[in-house]
Structure formats: structure tokens, C-alpha cells
Design a protein around this motif. Structure first.
Motif, PDB file in Angstrom:
ATOM      1  N   ASP A 185     -13.604  -4.251  -7.943  1.00 44.97           N
ATOM      2  CA  ASP A 185     -12.199  -3.685  -7.941  1.00 44.97           C
ATOM      3  C   ASP A 185     -11.166  -4.007  -8.864  1.00 44.97           C
ATOM      4  O   ASP A 185     -10.774  -3.474  -9.891  1.00 44.97           O
ATOM      5  CB  ASP A 185     -11.544  -3.764  -6.640  1.00 44.97           C
ATOM      6  CG  ASP A 185     -10.108  -2.888  -6.536  1.00 44.97           C
ATOM      7  OD1 ASP A 185     -10.263  -1.856  -6.319  1.00 44.97           O
ATOM      8  OD2 ASP A 185      -9.093  -3.446  -6.461  1.00 44.97           O
TER       9      ASP A 185
ATOM     10  N   SER B 156      -2.730  -5.918  -3.882  1.00 40.93           N
ATOM     11  CA  SER B 156      -2.866  -5.201  -2.450  1.00 40.93           C
ATOM     12  C   SER B 156      -4.163  -4.456  -2.297  1.00 40.93           C
ATOM     13  O   SER B 156      -5.061  -4.695  -1.273  1.00 40.93           O
ATOM     14  CB  SER B 156      -1.734  -4.250  -2.193  1.00 40.93           C
ATOM     15  OG  SER B 156      -0.359  -5.097  -2.155  1.00 40.93           O
ATOM     16  N   TYR B 157      -4.472  -3.780  -3.407  1.00 39.70           N
ATOM     17  CA  TYR B 157      -5.805  -3.177  -3.043  1.00 39.70           C
ATOM     18  C   TYR B 157      -6.966  -3.659  -3.539  1.00 39.70           C
ATOM     19  O   TYR B 157      -7.991  -3.549  -2.717  1.00 39.70           O
ATOM     20  CB  TYR B 157      -5.704  -1.533  -4.243  1.00 39.70           C
ATOM     21  CG  TYR B 157      -4.872  -0.796  -3.738  1.00 39.70           C
ATOM     22  CD1 TYR B 157      -5.342   0.788  -3.284  1.00 39.70           C
ATOM     23  CD2 TYR B 157      -3.579  -0.761  -3.454  1.00 39.70           C
ATOM     24  CE1 TYR B 157      -4.527   1.809  -2.867  1.00 39.70           C
ATOM     25  CE2 TYR B 157      -2.702   0.247  -2.744  1.00 39.70           C
ATOM     26  CZ  TYR B 157      -3.193   1.567  -2.535  1.00 39.70           C
ATOM     27  OH  TYR B 157      -2.424   2.443  -2.354  1.00 39.70           O
TER      28      TYR B 157
ATOM     29  N   ILE C 175       0.751  -1.162  -0.009  1.00 38.36           N
ATOM     30  CA  ILE C 175       0.053  -0.071  -0.165  1.00 38.36           C
ATOM     31  C   ILE C 175       0.915   1.393  -0.097  1.00 38.36           C
ATOM     32  O   ILE C 175       1.917   1.210   0.913  1.00 38.36           O
ATOM     33  CB  ILE C 175      -0.934   0.090   1.529  1.00 38.36           C
ATOM     34  CG1 ILE C 175      -1.631  -1.063   1.223  1.00 38.36           C
ATOM     35  CG2 ILE C 175      -1.847   1.075   1.127  1.00 38.36           C
ATOM     36  CD1 ILE C 175      -2.625  -1.495   0.203  1.00 38.36           C
TER      37      ILE C 175
ATOM     38  N   SER D 229      -0.733  -1.953  -7.666  1.00 41.97           N
ATOM     39  CA  SER D 229      -1.721  -1.270  -7.098  1.00 41.97           C
ATOM     40  C   SER D 229      -1.432   0.154  -6.597  1.00 41.97           C
ATOM     41  O   SER D 229      -0.269   0.419  -6.310  1.00 41.97           O
ATOM     42  CB  SER D 229      -2.072  -2.185  -5.509  1.00 41.97           C
ATOM     43  OG  SER D 229      -2.370  -3.493  -6.016  1.00 41.97           O
ATOM     44  N   GLY D 230      -2.556   0.783  -6.544  1.00 38.49           N
ATOM     45  CA  GLY D 230      -2.504   2.333  -6.160  1.00 38.49           C
ATOM     46  C   GLY D 230      -1.815   3.367  -7.306  1.00 38.49           C
ATOM     47  O   GLY D 230      -1.836   4.470  -6.800  1.00 38.49           O
TER      48      GLY D 230
ATOM     49  N   TYR E  98      -1.399  -6.712  -9.860  1.00 36.79           N
ATOM     50  CA  TYR E  98      -2.220  -5.828  -8.848  1.00 36.79           C
ATOM     51  C   TYR E  98      -2.950  -6.831  -7.913  1.00 36.79           C
ATOM     52  O   TYR E  98      -3.436  -7.998  -8.292  1.00 36.79           O
ATOM     53  CB  TYR E  98      -3.362  -5.468  -9.966  1.00 36.79           C
ATOM     54  CG  TYR E  98      -4.465  -4.403  -9.196  1.00 36.79           C
ATOM     55  CD1 TYR E  98      -4.290  -3.192  -9.273  1.00 36.79           C
ATOM     56  CD2 TYR E  98      -5.292  -5.082  -8.478  1.00 36.79           C
ATOM     57  CE1 TYR E  98      -5.169  -2.298  -8.753  1.00 36.79           C
ATOM     58  CE2 TYR E  98      -6.253  -4.188  -7.909  1.00 36.79           C
ATOM     59  CZ  TYR E  98      -6.392  -3.061  -7.937  1.00 36.79           C
ATOM     60  OH  TYR E  98      -7.192  -2.044  -7.465  1.00 36.79           O
TER      61      TYR E  98
ATOM     62  N   LYS F  29      -7.400  -5.459  -0.100  1.00 40.48           N
ATOM     63  CA  LYS F  29      -7.848  -4.577   1.103  1.00 40.48           C
ATOM     64  C   LYS F  29      -9.250  -4.149   0.942  1.00 40.48           C
ATOM     65  O   LYS F  29      -9.842  -4.030   1.619  1.00 40.48           O
ATOM     66  CB  LYS F  29      -6.861  -2.943   0.743  1.00 40.48           C
ATOM     67  CG  LYS F  29      -7.448  -2.130   1.606  1.00 40.48           C
ATOM     68  CD  LYS F  29      -6.430  -0.807   1.397  1.00 40.48           C
ATOM     69  CE  LYS F  29      -6.748   0.279   2.247  1.00 40.48           C
ATOM     70  NZ  LYS F  29      -6.206   1.659   2.251  1.00 40.48           N
ATOM     71  N   ALA F  30     -10.002  -4.166  -0.408  1.00 39.21           N
ATOM     72  CA  ALA F  30     -11.128  -3.853  -0.878  1.00 39.21           C
ATOM     73  C   ALA F  30     -12.083  -4.943  -0.076  1.00 39.21           C
ATOM     74  O   ALA F  30     -13.127  -4.851   0.519  1.00 39.21           O
ATOM     75  CB  ALA F  30     -11.478  -3.722  -2.275  1.00 39.21           C
TER      76      ALA F  30
END
Length: 278
Positions: free
Chosen positions: A267, A231-232, A180, A209-210, A229, A235-236
Motif C-alpha cells: 500500500d 489510515s488506509y 477514513i 489517505s483516500g 498518509y 486499514k490494509a
């Protein structure tokens, strides 16, 4: 439809997009990725990172990933991500993985070169493409800090490395980081263009991600053909579970798993739309 790394990257090169590569350490992640890809009718990569061995052993999750890819309505590559041990890579090849990434980026150049050559030779007897990394991100896979900044990939060194190893794709270091982001990443996307032009190979973004949609698009224009991709997306899923638990008294775990899957799917779809220019 199960395809190999070379085939899926060829599709991306021909149509000038980037294939999304998503870590899938459980069934909910696999479903989230494939459902989104099938809805958009785009190719995709299911990845298993070696660091997830304690979360989902390769011997257990690998065959599930391969079977899911075979049943998918879109081209799917099943890929081993950030493999640091060649015997672990052999396990993935025997299971039926169609893409492998040997990661010797923390090793001295000569050792990375020698081991990557071994990885390419090992994959030759299988229907499998090989990715390697040159340079080093500011954090390791999983987001752990390396204790230093990124080591940017030298374009001339990349040319020699790619030519001598015979890899199918290169992951250069140009300013991204795993995990992140605490602040907006500053990417050297000109370096991406130079390395792509000099090596003639499809390039891979790790720590995808990000990153902003604008930077994704510029990177794809400059030669990125695979974007990792996870991490995000993950996290979602966590946030979806928290939201559901706050909203109602949940009795069954599968309700939590499905809530996470649905939000991760949304996502993934958002990311795939950017990667594929939709």
C-alpha cells in the motif's frame, strides 16, 4: 540516511514531487515504509504522532525510528507529527528527530502564532525543520470529528503567519480530513496554489489517505511537497490479518505481523508511486 525536514523538502521542491510521510507506531510499520521507499529509491518521512503515545511511547519508538533512518539506503526524515505540547517536542528533539510539527490549529490565531514561534526557537539548536498548521481540518488526527466543518486557511493570513514564525513548511486546511473518508473529499486545490505562491513555502497535505490520484497530482503541481498518509495503510494491515485468520489456523503472532507488514508495504509503495510521479 538521516536528513532533516528542510533537506527532504528541498529535494521535493527541486524535482516537483511530494514526500510521503507515514506514521510508524511499531516496527512492522517502519519496515513497511522503508522497504517500499528503498525499492523505489525515493526519500520518505517516518512520523510519530503525539496521539500514539499510549500505543508506542516516544521514548521507546523514537530511538528505533532514528536508528532505522540512519541505516536506510534513501534519505529519511524522522518527524514528530501533530505535537500540541512543547515539552513533548523537546523530548523528540533530544532523541534526534529531524522534523517537528507544532499543531496549534485549534487555538486562537494569536496563541497559535506565539507557540509556533516558541517551537521554531526551540528547534534552532537542533538539526531540525519545523512545520505548523493554520486553519483546521474537519477531523482531528486519528479521525475523531471536531463537530464542525473545516476552517479553510486564509492566504493573506498564511503569509503573515509564515513570515512572523519562520517555519519551514505549512499545513493549510483546504478540504481534507483525517481518518477514513465516508464520501469523496472535495478539495480546494486552487487555494493550495495561491498559498504556495504567496508564502513561497512547501505545503503539507494532512488527511492524505483516500484522496484520488488525480487530486494528489494536481495538489503536487500546485505546491504540495509533503503528504501525510496512514489510515488506509493501517486499514490494509488489519484486512491482511483478517484474511489470513480466515484462510488458516494461525499459531504464531509473528505470522500475523508479517502478513500485515507485507500488505502495508504494498500500500505504501502504491502511494509513493503517485507522490513521486512514478
Amino acid at each position: 540516511m538521516l536528513v532533516n525536514l528542510r533537506e527532504i523538502l528541498k529535494l521535493a521542491e527541486e524535482k516537483h514531487f511530494a514526500v510521503g510521510a507515514f506514521n510508524t507506531p511499531n516496527l512492522e510499520c517502519i519496515h513497511a515504509v522503508l522497504h517500499a521507499a528503498e525499492r523505489l529509491n525515493v526519500p520518505v518521512i517516518l512520523s510519530h504522532a503525539q496521539l500514539h503515545e499510549d500505543v508506542a511511547p516516544l521514548a521507546e519508538i523514537g530511538p528505533v525510528m532514528v536508528q532505522a533512518a540512519k541505516m536506510a539506503k534513501v534519505p529519511v526524515c524522522v518527524h514528530l507529527d501533530h505535537c500540541e505540547k512543547l515539552d513533548y517536542m523537546r523530548q523528540a528533539l533530544d532523541i534526534g528527530f529531524t522534523g517537528v510539527m507544532y499543531d496549534g490549529s485549534t487555538l486562537p490565531y494569536a496563541e497559535n502564532l506565539a507557540n509556533t514561534k516558541k517551537a521554531v526557537a526551540m528547534a534552532k539548536g537542533y538539526n531540525c525543520g519545523v512545520e505548523a498548521e493554520l486553519g483546521a481540518l474537519a477531523s482531528r488526527e486519528g479521525g475523531a470529528s471536531t463537530g464542525s466543518g473545516p476552517v479553510y486557511t486564509d492566504s493573506d493570513e498564511a503569509v503573515t503567519f509564515c513570515a512572523e514564525t519562520g517555519i519551514d513548511a505549512l499545513a493549510p486546511s483546504f478540504g481534507t480530513a483525517h481518518g477514513i473518508y465516508k464520501s469523496k473529499p472535495v478539495l480546494d486545490l486552487d487555494r493550495v496554489k495561491i498559498i504556495a505562491e504567496k508564502t513561497g513555502l512547501p505545503l503539507v497535505m494532512h488527511g492524505g489517505s483516500g484522496v484520488s490520484p488525480e487530486d494528489y497530482r494536481t495538489g503536487i503541481t500546485n505546491g504540495l511537497r509533503k503528504i501525510n498518509y496512514y489510515s488506509y495503510m493501517s486499514k490494509a494491515g488489519v484486512q491482511a490479518v483478517k484474511t489470513l485468520l480466515e484462510a488458516e489456523n494461525v499459531t504464531f503472532f509473528h505470522d500475523l505481523a508479517l502478513a500485515a507488514q507485507n500488505v502495508m508495504e504494498a500500500d505504501v509503495e502504491k502511494a509513493l508511486r503517485v507522490f513521486n510521479g512514478l
